[in-house]
Design an enzyme around this catalytic site. Structure first.
Site, PDB file in Angstrom:
ATOM      1  CB  SER A  58      -1.078  -0.024   1.364  1.00 19.39           C
ATOM      2  OG  SER A  58      -1.460  -1.245   1.493  1.00 19.39           O
TER       3      SER A  58
HETATM    4  N1  SAH Z   1      -0.447  -4.923   4.332  1.00 21.22           N
HETATM    5  C1  SAH Z   1       0.087  -5.090   3.039  1.00 21.22           C
HETATM    6  C2  SAH Z   1      -0.874  -4.946   1.715  1.00 21.22           C
HETATM    7  C3  SAH Z   1      -1.025  -6.113   0.994  1.00 21.22           C
HETATM    8  S1  SAH Z   1      -2.131  -5.982  -0.479  1.00 21.22           S
HETATM    9  C4  SAH Z   1       1.623  -4.540   2.822  1.00 21.22           C
HETATM   10  O1  SAH Z   1       1.805  -3.787   3.910  1.00 21.22           O
HETATM   11  O2  SAH Z   1       2.292  -4.883   2.041  1.00 21.22           O
HETATM   12  C5  SAH Z   1      -3.297  -6.984   0.243  1.00 21.22           C
HETATM   13  C6  SAH Z   1      -3.184  -8.355   0.744  1.00 21.22           C
HETATM   14  O3  SAH Z   1      -4.214  -9.232   1.128  1.00 21.22           O
HETATM   15  C7  SAH Z   1      -2.418  -9.329  -0.631  1.00 21.22           C
HETATM   16  O4  SAH Z   1      -1.141  -9.761  -0.429  1.00 21.22           O
HETATM   17  C8  SAH Z   1      -3.643 -10.302  -0.812  1.00 21.22           C
HETATM   18  O5  SAH Z   1      -2.888 -11.469  -1.317  1.00 21.22           O
HETATM   19  C9  SAH Z   1      -4.113 -10.331   0.484  1.00 21.22           C
HETATM   20  N2  SAH Z   1      -5.524 -10.987   0.682  1.00 21.22           N
HETATM   21  C10 SAH Z   1      -6.658 -10.845  -0.145  1.00 21.22           C
HETATM   22  N3  SAH Z   1      -7.641 -11.551   0.185  1.00 21.22           N
HETATM   23  C11 SAH Z   1      -7.155 -12.386   1.231  1.00 21.22           C
HETATM   24  C12 SAH Z   1      -7.818 -13.188   2.191  1.00 21.22           C
HETATM   25  N4  SAH Z   1      -9.069 -13.330   2.079  1.00 21.22           N
HETATM   26  N5  SAH Z   1      -7.049 -13.707   3.179  1.00 21.22           N
HETATM   27  C13 SAH Z   1      -5.911 -13.428   3.135  1.00 21.22           C
HETATM   28  N6  SAH Z   1      -5.149 -12.470   2.651  1.00 21.22           N
HETATM   29  C14 SAH Z   1      -6.004 -11.825   1.712  1.00 21.22           C
END
Ligand code: SAH
Length: 200
Positions: A58
């Site tokens: 993000s």
């Molecule tokens: N907090 C992260 C942002 C990641 S983007 C950072 O600091 O980099 C969102 C993430 O959520 C992705 O890696 C995606 O694979 C995950 N995601 C989406 N749906 C999900 C679910 N149902 N359970 C676990 N992870 C999920």
């Protein structure tokens, strides 16, 4: 590469309500550790960057904002859904006692846990799973943060939140703060936002 002063001054501080403790966490956790070497030059700009598998780390301004909305206290136990690069979890690890983070893509989990180990952080625990079921063994949590865009408020996560606990979650393009008070749920809309999809 050092964490640039301008990144803290212009991107982080204005988005975390000028909270010095939060800004300090962004100084201690270099964002370039969490992206590919080819993207290091962009790590301190206010941009979401690709981390593979169609996912992104993000924008730093939104990480600062969500961290501040969570109102982290040193004794807090926090659940994060969507580990991604591990950056948000690493930031939280400097501000609270324990962080539990869940990711559904195992390669991302592997890379995130390596990144976090390289920074000698030892209060973050990882799980590969669908985050909509939370992490029952460690519930209830003081705070929950969801970093992927959901279509609704996942019931199980509400259930795993402590009374008076807070959840920060993007729902249908709006960043929300949910507060649980006795048997009621208060929902506050904060701002528009853009996230990768929460896969259910
Ligand atoms: N907090 C992260 C942002 C990641 S983007 C950072 O600091 O980099 C969102 C993430 O959520 C992705 O890696 C995606 O694979 C995950 N995601 C989406 N749906 C999900 C679910 N149902 N359970 C676990 N992870 C999920």
């Amino acid at each position: 590469m050092k964490v640039p002063v301008d990144y803290i001054k212009n991107i982080i501080l204005p988005n975390c309500n000028y909270d010095k403790k939060i800004a300090e966490a962004f100084v201690k956790i270099p964002r370039h550790y969490f992206v590919d070497e080819a993207l290091h030059k962009l790590a301190y700009k206010d941009e979401a960057l690709p981390i593979g598998f169609g996912q992104t780390i993000s924008k730093p301004s939104i990480v600062a904002k969500m961290t501040s909305l969570l109102d982290p206290n040193p004794s807090d136990k926090i659940l994060e859904i969507g580990t991604g690069s591990g950056f948000q979890a690493a930031i939280l690890s400097r501000l609270v006692s324990e962080v539990f983070t869940v990711e559904r893509i195992s390669s991302l989990y592997l890379r995130a846990s390596n990144n976090i180990r390289k920074l000698f952080i030892n209060n973050v625990r990882f799980k590969i799973d669908n985050g909509k079921i939370g992490w029952e063994e460690h519930a209830p949590f003081d705070k929950i943060i969801v970093t992927a865009e959901s279509q609704n408020l996942p019931n199980e996560l509400i259930f795993q939140l402590k009374n008076k606990g807070k959840m920060v979650i993007p729902i249908k393009g709006i960043l929300k703060v949910i507060t649980k008070k006795n048997n009621s749920i208060l929902e506050e809309s904060v701002s528009e936002c853009k996230f990768v999809k929460f896969i259910t």
